[in-house]
Design a protein around this motif. Structure first.
Motif, PDB file in Angstrom:
ATOM      1  N   PRO A   1       0.799  -1.247   0.114  1.00 33.96           N
ATOM      2  CA  PRO A   1      -0.058   0.029  -0.010  1.00 33.96           C
ATOM      3  C   PRO A   1       0.844   1.219  -0.044  1.00 33.96           C
ATOM      4  O   PRO A   1       0.423   2.356  -0.530  1.00 33.96           O
TER       5      PRO A   1
ATOM      6  N   LEU B   1      -6.478  -0.212 -12.100  1.00 28.20           N
ATOM      7  CA  LEU B   1      -7.121  -1.357 -11.226  1.00 28.20           C
ATOM      8  C   LEU B   1      -6.431  -1.379 -10.179  1.00 28.20           C
ATOM      9  O   LEU B   1      -5.171  -1.895 -10.275  1.00 28.20           O
TER      10      LEU B   1
ATOM     11  N   PHE C   1      -5.170  -3.019  -6.480  1.00 27.39           N
ATOM     12  CA  PHE C   1      -5.385  -4.096  -5.589  1.00 27.39           C
ATOM     13  C   PHE C   1      -4.754  -3.771  -4.281  1.00 27.39           C
ATOM     14  O   PHE C   1      -4.833  -4.594  -3.297  1.00 27.39           O
TER      15      PHE C   1
ATOM     16  N   PRO D   1      -4.407  -2.370  -0.757  1.00 24.84           N
ATOM     17  CA  PRO D   1      -5.237  -2.090   0.288  1.00 24.84           C
ATOM     18  C   PRO D   1      -5.221  -0.515   0.788  1.00 24.84           C
ATOM     19  O   PRO D   1      -5.178  -0.206   2.014  1.00 24.84           O
TER      20      PRO D   1
ATOM     21  N   GLU E   1     -10.264   2.037 -10.103  1.00 29.15           N
ATOM     22  CA  GLU E   1     -11.297   1.022  -9.729  1.00 29.15           C
ATOM     23  C   GLU E   1     -10.609   0.333  -8.539  1.00 29.15           C
ATOM     24  O   GLU E   1      -9.266  -0.253  -8.707  1.00 29.15           O
ATOM     25  N   ASN E   2     -11.009   0.176  -7.300  1.00 28.64           N
ATOM     26  CA  ASN E   2     -10.203  -0.311  -6.228  1.00 28.64           C
ATOM     27  C   ASN E   2     -10.814  -1.878  -6.148  1.00 28.64           C
ATOM     28  O   ASN E   2     -12.030  -2.155  -6.082  1.00 28.64           O
ATOM     29  N   VAL E   3     -10.058  -2.925  -5.887  1.00 28.94           N
ATOM     30  CA  VAL E   3     -10.521  -4.218  -5.621  1.00 28.94           C
ATOM     31  C   VAL E   3     -10.276  -4.462  -4.198  1.00 28.94           C
ATOM     32  O   VAL E   3      -9.158  -4.439  -3.578  1.00 28.94           O
ATOM     33  N   ASP E   4     -11.326  -4.916  -3.549  1.00 26.64           N
ATOM     34  CA  ASP E   4     -11.385  -5.123  -2.026  1.00 26.64           C
ATOM     35  C   ASP E   4     -11.848  -6.540  -1.773  1.00 26.64           C
ATOM     36  O   ASP E   4     -13.387  -6.444  -1.751  1.00 26.64           O
ATOM     37  N   PHE E   5     -11.195  -7.511  -1.746  1.00 28.92           N
ATOM     38  CA  PHE E   5     -11.817  -9.016  -1.596  1.00 28.92           C
ATOM     39  C   PHE E   5     -12.793  -8.864  -0.287  1.00 28.92           C
ATOM     40  O   PHE E   5     -13.539  -9.812  -0.487  1.00 28.92           O
ATOM     41  N   SER E   6     -12.181  -8.336   0.765  1.00 28.45           N
ATOM     42  CA  SER E   6     -12.897  -8.539   1.860  1.00 28.45           C
ATOM     43  C   SER E   6     -14.370  -8.115   1.966  1.00 28.45           C
ATOM     44  O   SER E   6     -15.197  -8.504   2.748  1.00 28.45           O
ATOM     45  N   VAL E   7     -14.730  -7.162   0.996  1.00 30.42           N
ATOM     46  CA  VAL E   7     -16.049  -6.859   0.981  1.00 30.42           C
ATOM     47  C   VAL E   7     -17.200  -8.116   0.545  1.00 30.42           C
ATOM     48  O   VAL E   7     -18.232  -8.255   1.156  1.00 30.42           O
TER      49      VAL E   7
END
Lengths: 209, 209
Positions: free
Chosen positions: A156, A175, A177, A179, A191-197
């Motif tokens: 990060p 994109l 990834f 955090p 665009e942010n990717v947050d797996f924990s969502v």
């Protein structure tokens, strides 16, 4: 071609519709009702009709949608009738996994460059054959290889600096990834990717079921 | 506690609100207007009020929301006031990246077991110290370690078999990163992660801007 005021959620759903339509083609289905398509996508039929109505008239009343035709049309709307050139920045575990992930290549996203600040990595090649460059080469490599989207998989604390460099190199879509939130100037889409969502959805399900 | 008929999109947005509220706490903000919170989350203020209204009365008219209080309440709604035990199946690049990813641990998702069919991996430990078991041990290990959610990072052709084994081992929620659809019996929740959907948003942006 400009489509104005289309909700972001509509665009995301169009993307999901293409996945379902591709599944139907694989199963040799040629026509699908909006009810069936809705079921496959986990939305209601009215939503599909509303989403498509932004872009014109689709389907035949009493028949449904011709699968191949609808897929072609939605892909054209989304800009997926062509390939896109991507650069990955940060080739740790996640970066390597993304470069090799089938979903990306299958959908026309081609990694044409990789960057990593680790001097042990820069100058070497990934198992896919992709050359790894140091971030200092970003400007020249991105222009050479006509990179259109950047994918950030760095820790990060480096993500914002990398985003700035990508923008300087002419990349207009990122994109992320890492955090952390990335700030980008106007005209640049992040665009942010947050797996924990997704895990939160599961937690809610387990809590209430 | 059961909340019925809450749209899936509301649950996803609640999850995004918690991320924004955590950011505000980090910045030592104690009160936030629904306008500001909406801005941070990329939704409109009415949407936030509507989403929260499913669960009760939040915020103070003319003041806004108390950040810590709202975060506490939403976390409780989602079931994030506690930790969850996860198993990862498939510890290739993606699996390793997920186990180490800060977003997971930060949100209370704890990997307590890892599985891999590769006999070179089973019996060894990940760099995080997590022991890797063969899939044949899934039933006993998952019960021993009270695994509540399974995360599938195998190649697509093994994903369904692994999902079946997880369900047999009592796991009721699955996060699937394999690029394939998984069928699960009623009462089992499966969430699929498809990174390329986010890229489609970027493609659409680049095509229409």
């Amino acid at each position: 071609m400009k489509f104005l005021k289309i909700p972001a959620a509509t665009i995301t759903r169009l993307s999901l519709y293409t996945r379902a339509l591709e599944g139907l083609i694989k199963d040799q289905v040629t026509v699908v009702s909006s009810k069936k398509l809705a079921e496959l996508c986990g939305v209601n039929p009215a939503q599909i009709r509303k989403d498509l109505a932004y872009f014109g008239q689709f389907g035949v009343r009493g028949v449904g949608y011709y699968v191949k035709e609808l897929l072609f049309d939605i892909k054209k709307i989304l800009g997926l009738h062509r390939e896109w050139n991507l650069a990955i920045v940060g080739v740790g575990n996640l970066g390597c996994a993304l470069v090799a992930h089938e979903n990306f290549t299958k959908q026309g996203y081609r990694f044409v460059a990789a960057f990593d600040a680790d001097p042990m990595k820069a100058g070497r090649k990934l198992v896919t054959g992709l050359m790894i460059y140091p971030p200092s080469d970003m400007q020249s490599v991105c222009r050479d290889k006509q990179v259109e989207m950047g994918v950030i998989c760095t820790p990060p604390e480096f993500a914002q600096d990398i985003a700035n460099r990508l923008v300087d190199a002419g990349v207009k879509a990122i994109l992320n990834f890492a955090p952390t939130q990335i700030q980008a100037p106007e005209g640049i889409k992040v665009e942010n990717v947050d797996f924990s969502v997704k895990l939160d959805n599961l937690a809610y399900y387990l809590t209430t079921s």
